[in-house]
Design an enzyme around this catalytic site. Structure first.
Site, short mmCIF file in Angstrom:
data_model
loop_
_atom_site.label_atom_id
_atom_site.label_comp_id
_atom_site.label_asym_id
_atom_site.label_seq_id
_atom_site.Cartn_x
_atom_site.Cartn_y
_atom_site.Cartn_z
N PRO A 62 0.83 -1.20 0.00
CA PRO A 62 0.00 0.00 0.00
C PRO A 62 0.87 1.25 0.00
O PRO A 62 1.87 1.32 0.71
CB PRO A 62 -0.79 -0.11 1.31
CG PRO A 62 0.02 -1.01 2.18
CD PRO A 62 0.70 -1.97 1.25
N HIS A 235 8.10 0.61 7.77
CA HIS A 235 7.44 1.68 7.01
C HIS A 235 8.39 2.31 5.99
O HIS A 235 8.34 3.53 5.74
CB HIS A 235 6.91 2.75 7.98
CG HIS A 235 5.62 3.38 7.52
ND1 HIS A 235 4.40 3.08 8.08
CD2 HIS A 235 5.36 4.29 6.56
CE1 HIS A 235 3.46 3.79 7.50
NE2 HIS A 235 4.02 4.53 6.57
N ARG A 238 10.51 5.44 6.89
CA ARG A 238 9.88 6.75 6.89
C ARG A 238 9.36 7.18 8.27
O ARG A 238 8.76 8.25 8.38
CB ARG A 238 8.71 6.76 5.88
CG ARG A 238 9.17 6.59 4.45
CD ARG A 238 8.03 6.15 3.54
NE ARG A 238 7.10 7.19 3.15
CZ ARG A 238 7.26 8.01 2.12
NH1 ARG A 238 8.35 7.93 1.39
NH2 ARG A 238 6.33 8.91 1.83
N ARG A 290 8.33 1.42 -3.21
CA ARG A 290 8.84 2.49 -4.07
C ARG A 290 9.11 2.05 -5.51
O ARG A 290 8.81 2.81 -6.45
CB ARG A 290 10.10 3.09 -3.47
CG ARG A 290 9.85 3.88 -2.17
CD ARG A 290 11.17 4.50 -1.69
NE ARG A 290 11.02 5.26 -0.47
CZ ARG A 290 11.31 4.80 0.76
NH1 ARG A 290 11.71 3.54 0.91
NH2 ARG A 290 11.18 5.58 1.82
#
Length: 339
Positions: A62, A235, A238, A290
């Site tokens: 996601p 994450h 991040r 990414r």
């Protein structure tokens, strides 16, 4: 892609140590031991996730605001996933394309949600998930603050004044643009706890996957409160700098879970070789973030498809070099002196 748009995707918190530690662990601590003279003429990437058979152990993670990369946004991502026969995880809250349009693509999908969606909306979204054809629900559990939003919003506002006048229109989220949501203020500041997971568990029969687990303690709690799966994740680097690499935590989580839930991993996976290493450590499948967005930026749905196909080709080649022909045959035996 304009620099500020790329920066949103590429952002790593602090000095980027967390993300780099993930890459270093893949590159320096997990080394492959090839095998030779084994018949590898027929190699299959088929795998089973929650009882369903899929063509690949590579899942699109996601992510938000796909229209920053390409005008087709999440529709392009979903089309690319369909053509590459990979699962696409649709971020309901921060999608720049409406759910009904994305659902017109035919490939398998997981639904991603945040606990911070207003409870009445969340109940409706989750309750309709199975009817809408989703195979599982992914819940982000490691997003307690506004760090990224507070960091990026001033940059976006400045860019929209001069170099990117259409920017703010690009990040409109149609699923959230409803009267029911607009009348509520500060909905992202609600308290979220394990009770939130327990409540969602009562709304659906679909498998629920908790994303963002690094601690074995949290893995145990996730199972206790209703999770069927866990994504070991920091994450994408991040959130907190100098966090332990997700791939380094994978074995501890798998050993603790001991078959009570399916365990996945993300963060820093950039090649089919990385996928092979994660599977060797007993990940059920991997989530890719990414690279998918960069593929979308370069070529729309074809770019997404190409990224996925490259990863699959690399995985097939490396499996052949290790003398394994199915996903189930991939074990720690392919890693050199790993314990």
């Amino acid at each position: 892609m304009k620099s500020h748009r790329f920066y949103y995707y590429n952002y790593k918190t602090g000095q980027g140590h967390t993300y780099q530690a993930c890459r270093d662990y893949f590159d320096k601590h997990l080394t492959i031991l090839p095998r030779v003279l084994i018949d590898v003429t027929q190699i299959s990437l088929k795998t089973t996730i929650f009882g369903h058979t899929y063509e690949s152990p590579i899942i699109i993670a996601p992510s938000a605001f796909h229209c920053l990369a390409h005008v087709d946004g999440e529709i392009g991502t979903a089309r690319g996933a369909t053509e590459a026969q990979c699962i696409y995880t649709y971020n309901w809250m921060y999608s720049t394309m409406p759910e009904e349009k994305v659902l017109e693509t035919t490939g398998p999908k997981f639904l991603h949600i945040y606990f911070t969606i207003p409870i009445e909306i969340l109940e409706k979204v989750v309750s309709n998930a199975e009817k809408n054809g989703y195979r599982a629900i992914v819940v982000t559990c490691d997003d307690p603050t506004y760090r990224l939003r507070d960091h990026m919003l001033p940059l976006f506002e400045e860019a929209s004044k001069n170099i990117d006048p259409d920017l703010m229109k690009t990040i409109i989220t149609p699923n959230m643009n409803t009267v029911d949501i607009k009348i509520k203020e500060n909905f992202n500041k609600v308290s979220i706890t394990w009770a939130s997971l327990q409540w969602v568990r009562k709304l659906t029969m679909l498998p629920i996957i908790c994303k963002g687990i690094l601690s074995p303690i949290d893995a145990e709690l996730a199972i206790k409160y209703g999770a069927d799966g866990i994504i070991v994740s920091n994450h994408g680097g991040r959130q907190v700098d100098t966090t332990v690499p997700a791939i380094q935590c994978l074995e501890d989580i798998i050993n603790l879970v001991n078959g009570r839930a399916e365990v996945f991993v993300d963060t820093g996976i950039r090649s089919g070789t990385d996928v092979l290493k994660a599977l060797a450590l007993s990940a059920r499948a991997v989530f890719i973030g990414r690279p998918i967005l960069y593929g979308l930026a370069c070529g729309g749905h074809d770019g997404v498809k190409n990224v996925l196909e490259i990863l699959k080709r690399e995985l097939v080649y490396d499996m052949a070099c290790c003398g394994v022909t199915t996903i189930d045959e991939i074990t720690k035996d392919i890693l050199y002196k790993h314990s």
